[in-house]
Design an enzyme around this catalytic site. Structure first.
Site, PDB file in Angstrom:
ATOM      1  N   GLU A 201       0.847  -1.191   0.000  1.00  0.00           N
ATOM      2  CA  GLU A 201       0.000   0.000   0.000  1.00  0.00           C
ATOM      3  C   GLU A 201       0.880   1.237   0.000  1.00  0.00           C
ATOM      4  OE1 GLU A 201      -2.575  -0.066   3.436  1.00  0.00           O
ATOM      5  OE2 GLU A 201      -4.087  -1.243   2.391  1.00  0.00           O
ATOM      6  N   ARG A 292     -16.412  -7.045  15.325  1.00  0.00           N
ATOM      7  CA  ARG A 292     -16.727  -7.213  16.755  1.00  0.00           C
ATOM      8  C   ARG A 292     -17.106  -5.856  17.334  1.00  0.00           C
ATOM      9  NH1 ARG A 292     -12.315  -4.277  18.269  1.00  0.00           N
ATOM     10  NH2 ARG A 292     -10.391  -4.767  17.195  1.00  0.00           N
ATOM     11  N   ARG A 338      -9.160   6.365  27.731  1.00  0.00           N
ATOM     12  CA  ARG A 338      -8.867   5.016  28.238  1.00  0.00           C
ATOM     13  C   ARG A 338      -7.830   5.127  29.351  1.00  0.00           C
ATOM     14  NH1 ARG A 338      -8.041   0.726  23.300  1.00  0.00           N
ATOM     15  NH2 ARG A 338      -9.617   1.572  21.889  1.00  0.00           N
TER      16      ARG A 338
HETATM   17  P1  ADP Z   1      -3.852  -4.080  12.354  1.00  0.00           P
HETATM   18  O1  ADP Z   1      -4.915  -5.048  11.934  1.00  0.00           O
HETATM   19  O2  ADP Z   1      -2.561  -4.772  12.657  1.00  0.00           O
HETATM   20  O3  ADP Z   1      -4.303  -3.132  13.407  1.00  0.00           O
HETATM   21  P2  ADP Z   1      -4.223  -2.033  10.306  1.00  0.00           P
HETATM   22  O4  ADP Z   1      -4.298  -2.355   8.868  1.00  0.00           O
HETATM   23  O5  ADP Z   1      -5.482  -1.654  10.993  1.00  0.00           O
HETATM   24  O6  ADP Z   1      -3.501  -3.254  11.047  1.00  0.00           O
HETATM   25  O7  ADP Z   1      -3.169  -0.888  10.524  1.00  0.00           O
HETATM   26  C1  ADP Z   1      -2.749  -0.507  11.813  1.00  0.00           C
HETATM   27  C2  ADP Z   1      -2.152   0.879  11.783  1.00  0.00           C
HETATM   28  O8  ADP Z   1      -1.032   0.934  10.881  1.00  0.00           O
HETATM   29  C3  ADP Z   1      -3.102   1.958  11.281  1.00  0.00           C
HETATM   30  O9  ADP Z   1      -3.937   2.441  12.312  1.00  0.00           O
HETATM   31  C4  ADP Z   1      -2.128   3.005  10.803  1.00  0.00           C
HETATM   32  O10 ADP Z   1      -1.590   3.711  11.909  1.00  0.00           O
HETATM   33  C5  ADP Z   1      -1.004   2.179  10.201  1.00  0.00           C
HETATM   34  N1  ADP Z   1      -1.206   1.963   8.758  1.00  0.00           N
HETATM   35  C6  ADP Z   1      -1.772   0.897   8.156  1.00  0.00           C
HETATM   36  N2  ADP Z   1      -1.790   1.036   6.810  1.00  0.00           N
HETATM   37  C7  ADP Z   1      -1.198   2.226   6.551  1.00  0.00           C
HETATM   38  C8  ADP Z   1      -0.909   2.962   5.343  1.00  0.00           C
HETATM   39  N3  ADP Z   1      -1.193   2.477   4.145  1.00  0.00           N
HETATM   40  N4  ADP Z   1      -0.320   4.163   5.477  1.00  0.00           N
HETATM   41  C9  ADP Z   1      -0.009   4.670   6.697  1.00  0.00           C
HETATM   42  N5  ADP Z   1      -0.237   4.031   7.851  1.00  0.00           N
HETATM   43  C10 ADP Z   1      -0.838   2.831   7.791  1.00  0.00           C
END
Ligand code: ADP
Length: 451
Positions: A201, A292, A338
């Site tokens: 990404e 969830r 929190r």
């Molecule tokens: P997880 O399931 O491990 O929580 P996420 O896909 O929700 O993974 O991503 C967790 C965090 O990583 C996001 O809240 C953001 O801070 C960062 N993140 C994820 N994808 C991107 C991206 N494409 N660009 C910038 N930060 C990202």
């Protein structure tokens, strides 16, 4: 038919679920580990069952033990809460096969949305904007990989399709970091998740974290309950959340809300879910769907008066419920702090005996917590102690009310992040809503390191 719900969780969410069950006249079974006999909700449950030793693997993640507890108590439904088994599709499947209603979406929906590449594809089909990138099978050949990277443009985020909890992702700012990062993330993903599928990404620099609360009836009907802003995070974990998210581009927001509802309809989503986005310069980028209830669900409840946990129970148990978008109205602003058992600045956990504590109160103040004076915080689990939620008519007064609530609240005997919240309520960037997901650990923390 009278129902009996087994609550397969602990701490504040178990208490939250228990309260909702009681309001619906449902019988309750509280399960607990050896280390958790002093949990508050055990005193209010109809039955309690010890499901194993302190270690989560042997208790709250111990599927045979939880299913046996359901069997012996004659429970007919299992409430997973968040964390532990809440997004484990194999657990949901085993509940179904064993004749217990898993309170949440079907195992197959959990599985689909738990695989990040599949989730992204489903989201795109529903018209949800996603982060530009690459999600086909990655070639081994370095020159082909480099071409893909150049097309996306640096910085790039390398992500494991099976990743979660902030693990299995890495930022690459140039070709070398990218090629090395692919190999390392692949290996890590294989070790951690038994699946080394990766995708790429564009890395969005300093975005806000905006999420949409959704709710489905499992039959193709669905509604949204608006947005939350959860940009105040440390180590990818949220510590302050609010609803609604303000200062968003209105036309992007409206189309995203509609697309989120479409997604839920398309997969016949059942129960509460959250669709998470990064938000930058007026654009939303889907990152994942959590199948969830979220920790931060109370802020949505406070501005809609829609009881998400009761609704989860009602839909799962086939009780009477009306889900209509036009019935959902939004009023005012709500914020949640929190309170964790941790050092406020190093974030190192601080379990132990709470010698004394006092909750906040007053108009528009909600305190969701299982702690009390004399409660010993065990070292084995999540450090969340309490959620202080304030609700008023607008964000500025909500912050003022939170300051009062924080002033009234105290915990003695262990360290908590209470002082950090007090500082944040006075912080100009936060009060002006100019913070992003990196603000807390970056600019905000630096002011203390320089002192
Ligand atoms: P997880 O399931 O491990 O929580 P996420 O896909 O929700 O993974 O991503 C967790 C965090 O990583 C996001 O809240 C953001 O801070 C960062 N993140 C994820 N994808 C991107 C991206 N494409 N660009 C910038 N930060 C990202």
């Amino acid at each position: 038919m009278s129902h009996k719900v087994l609550i397969a969780n602990r701490g504040e969410i178990a208490l939250r679920a228990l309260r909702a069950c009681k309001e619906l006249d449902l019988k309750t079974v509280a399960v607990h580990s050896d280390a958790d006999i002093d949990l508050k909700h055990l005193r209010f449950a109809d039955e309690t069952v010890c499901i194993g030793p302190a270690s989560p693997l042997e208790s709250y993640l111990n599927v045979p033990s939880i299913l046996s507890a359901a069997e012996v108590t004659g429970a007919d439904a299992i409430y997973p809460g968040y964390g532990f088994l809440a997004e484990d599709h194999e657990f949901a499947e085993k509940c179904e096969v064993s004749g217990f209603k898993f309170i949440g979406p079907t195992a197959s929906v959990i599985k689909k949305m738990g695989d990040k590449i599949t989730a992204k594809t489903i989201a795109e089909k529903a018209g949800i904007p996603t982060v530009p990138g690459y999600k086909d099978v990655l070639p081994d050949d370095e020159s082909k990989l480099s071409k893909i990277a150049e097309k996306i443009g640096f910085p790039i985020m390398i992500k494991a399709s099976a990743g979660g909890g902030g693990r299995g992702m890495r930022v690459a700012r140039n070709i070398k970091e990218f090629l090395d990062g692919i190999n390392i993330t692949k290996q890590e993903a294989k070790n951690a998740f038994g699946n080394d599928t990766l995708y790429l990404e564009k890395y969005i620099e300093n975005p806000r974290h905006i999420e949409v609360q959704v709710f489905g009836d499992g039959k193709g009907g669905a509604i949204h309950l608006g947005t939350r802003d959860c940009s105040l995070q440390r180590r990818h974990q949220k510590i302050i959340e609010e609803a609604p998210a303000i200062d968003l581009d209105e036309s992007s927001l409206n189309s995203v809300l509609e697309a989120c509802v479409n997604l839920c309809k398309s997969i016949k989503y059942e129960g509460a879910g959250t669709i998470e986005f990064l938000y930058k310069d007026g654009s939303f980028f889907f990152i994942e769907m959590n199948t969830r209830i979220q920790v931060e669900h109370p802020v949505t409840e406070m501005i809609t008066m829609f009881d998400l946990v009761k609704a989860q129970l009602k839909v799962a148990l086939g009780l009477d419920i009306t889900l209509k978008q036009e019935n959902i109205t939004f009023k005012g602003h709500a914020m949640e702090c929190r309170i964790n058992a941790e050092d406020p600045f190093t974030f190192i956990p601080s379990p132990g005996l709470i010698t004394k504590m006092h909750p906040p109160g007053g108009f528009g103040v909600r305190f969701d917590s299982h702690i009390y004076s004399g409660y010993r915080v065990p070292p084995y689990y999540d450090s969340l102690l309490a959620k202080i939620i304030t609700a008023t008519n607008k964000r500025s007064s909500c912050i003022k009310r939170m300051k009062n609530a924080l002033d009234e609240f105290f915990v003695e005997g262990i360290k908590t992040n209470h002082p950090l919240h007090l500082l944040l309520m006075e912080d100009k960037t936060f009060c002006d809503n100019r913070h992003d997901i990196n603000y807390l650990e970056g600019t905000f923390m630096k002011q203390f390191n320089n002192d």
